[in-house]
Motif scaffolding. Structure first.
Motif, PDB file in Angstrom:
ATOM      1  N   CYS A   1      56.419  17.568  17.994  1.00 57.57           N
ATOM      2  CA  CYS A   1      56.974  18.896  17.414  1.00 57.57           C
ATOM      3  C   CYS A   1      56.022  19.793  16.978  1.00 57.57           C
ATOM      4  O   CYS A   1      56.004  21.051  17.253  1.00 57.57           O
ATOM      5  N   ILE A   2      54.841  19.281  16.508  1.00 53.43           N
ATOM      6  CA  ILE A   2      53.946  20.378  16.225  1.00 53.43           C
ATOM      7  C   ILE A   2      53.246  21.142  17.374  1.00 53.43           C
ATOM      8  O   ILE A   2      52.948  22.206  17.466  1.00 53.43           O
ATOM      9  N   VAL A   3      52.940  20.188  18.224  1.00 54.93           N
ATOM     10  CA  VAL A   3      52.364  21.026  19.779  1.00 54.93           C
ATOM     11  C   VAL A   3      53.332  22.174  20.211  1.00 54.93           C
ATOM     12  O   VAL A   3      52.976  23.094  20.384  1.00 54.93           O
ATOM     13  N   ALA A   4      54.599  21.711  20.125  1.00 54.73           N
ATOM     14  CA  ALA A   4      55.513  22.783  20.493  1.00 54.73           C
ATOM     15  C   ALA A   4      55.432  24.015  19.657  1.00 54.73           C
ATOM     16  O   ALA A   4      55.530  25.138  19.914  1.00 54.73           O
ATOM     17  N   GLN A   5      55.280  23.740  18.395  1.00 58.60           N
ATOM     18  CA  GLN A   5      55.167  24.871  17.271  1.00 58.60           C
ATOM     19  C   GLN A   5      53.865  25.772  17.574  1.00 58.60           C
ATOM     20  O   GLN A   5      54.040  26.873  17.458  1.00 58.60           O
ATOM     21  N   LEU A   6      52.852  24.987  17.693  1.00 60.82           N
ATOM     22  CA  LEU A   6      51.629  25.567  18.129  1.00 60.82           C
ATOM     23  C   LEU A   6      51.708  26.299  19.276  1.00 60.82           C
ATOM     24  O   LEU A   6      51.105  27.784  19.549  1.00 60.82           O
ATOM     25  N   ASP A   7      52.430  25.909  20.383  1.00 58.82           N
ATOM     26  CA  ASP A   7      52.524  26.970  21.644  1.00 58.82           C
ATOM     27  C   ASP A   7      53.240  28.034  21.243  1.00 58.82           C
ATOM     28  O   ASP A   7      52.992  29.159  21.760  1.00 58.82           O
ATOM     29  N   ARG A   8      54.341  27.778  20.381  1.00 58.77           N
ATOM     30  CA  ARG A   8      54.980  29.267  20.142  1.00 58.77           C
ATOM     31  C   ARG A   8      54.229  30.079  19.238  1.00 58.77           C
ATOM     32  O   ARG A   8      54.207  31.231  19.315  1.00 58.77           O
ATOM     33  N   MET A   9      53.528  29.556  18.265  1.00 65.12           N
ATOM     34  CA  MET A   9      52.724  30.491  17.510  1.00 65.12           C
ATOM     35  C   MET A   9      51.464  31.273  18.495  1.00 65.12           C
ATOM     36  O   MET A   9      51.283  32.355  18.218  1.00 65.12           O
ATOM     37  N   ARG A  10      50.925  30.439  19.085  1.00 62.90           N
ATOM     38  CA  ARG A  10      49.813  31.053  20.138  1.00 62.90           C
ATOM     39  C   ARG A  10      50.381  32.232  20.978  1.00 62.90           C
ATOM     40  O   ARG A  10      50.017  33.218  21.056  1.00 62.90           O
ATOM     41  N   ALA A  11      51.798  31.860  21.531  1.00 67.39           N
ATOM     42  CA  ALA A  11      52.409  33.187  22.275  1.00 67.39           C
ATOM     43  C   ALA A  11      52.822  34.278  21.210  1.00 67.39           C
ATOM     44  O   ALA A  11      52.558  35.210  21.867  1.00 67.39           O
ATOM     45  N   ARG A  12      53.272  34.142  19.996  1.00 66.90           N
ATOM     46  CA  ARG A  12      53.330  35.008  19.150  1.00 66.90           C
ATOM     47  C   ARG A  12      52.169  35.832  18.728  1.00 66.90           C
ATOM     48  O   ARG A  12      51.932  36.988  18.825  1.00 66.90           O
ATOM     49  N   MET A  13      51.254  35.246  18.653  1.00 69.83           N
ATOM     50  CA  MET A  13      49.696  35.770  18.372  1.00 69.83           C
ATOM     51  C   MET A  13      49.153  36.535  19.476  1.00 69.83           C
ATOM     52  O   MET A  13      48.604  37.817  19.415  1.00 69.83           O
TER      53      MET A  13
END
Length: 145
Positions: free
Chosen positions: A26-38
Motif C-alpha cells: 500500500c505504501i509503495v502505491a501511495q509513493l508512486d502516486r505522490m511521485r506522479a503528482r510531484m
C-alpha cells in the motif's frame, strides 16, 4: 485495493500476505502516486515560469521606450561590486579547472552571473550578448586564463 492485494498475491506466489507485506504494498502505491503528482507539479511550475518570463519580456521589450528602460534597469545591476564578484568567481572557476581545459562556456558564465545578482530572463539574453562580444572566434567558449 482488492486488485493491489491480488497482484501482490501473484507476485509473492502465495495464498496469504502478512500484514507487513500488505502495508508495504500500500505504501509503495501511495509513493508512486505522490511521485506522479510531484512530477506534474514541477512541470506546472516550469510552465508557469516560462509564461511569466514571456509576459515580462513582452512588457519590458514591447516598445522602444520600454526597451530603453529595460536596458537601463539592466545596466543599473552591473555595479562595480557585481563586476568584482563576477571577476572573482571567474578566477576561482579557472583555478579549479585543469590546465588543458581553461575554457568557459556561455551557460556557465550565465549561471555564475545569476548566482551573484538575480536577473530577469530577458536580462540573461543581455548577458549572453556580452559573452558573445567577448567570444570573438564564435566558438561558444572563451579562454579563462
Amino acid at each position: 485495493m482488492a486488485n493491489l492485494f491480488e497482484q501482490k498475491l501473484k507476485d509473492f506466489e502465495m495464498r496469504a500476505l502478512t500484514l507487513q507485506d500488505f502495508q508495504d504494498a500500500c505504501i509503495v502505491a501511495q509513493l508512486d502516486r505522490m511521485r506522479a503528482r510531484m512530477k506534474a507539479h514541477r512541470q506546472n511550475l516550469v510552465g508557469c515560469a516560462f509564461h511569466i518570463d514571456n509576459f515580462i519580456r513582452h512588457l519590458a521589450l514591447g516598445r522602444e521606450e520600454l526597451r530603453r528602460r529595460a536596458v537601463s534597469r539592466f545596466q543599473l545591476k552591473l555595479t562595480t561590486s557585481f563586476c568584482a564578484d563576477l571577476w572573482t568567481s571567474l578566477q576561482q572557476w579557472v583555478e579549479r579547472r585543469s590546465q588543458d581545459e581553461p575554457m568557459i562556456c556561455c551557460e556557465t558564465f550565465l549561471k555564475m552571473a545569476d548566482a551573484i545578482q538575480t536577473f530577469q530572463a530577458y536580462e540573461m539574453d543581455f548577458l549572453a550578448n556580452i559573452f558573445e562580444r567577448v567570444d570573438r572566434l564564435r566558438k561558444g567558449e572563451v579562454a579563462g586564463g
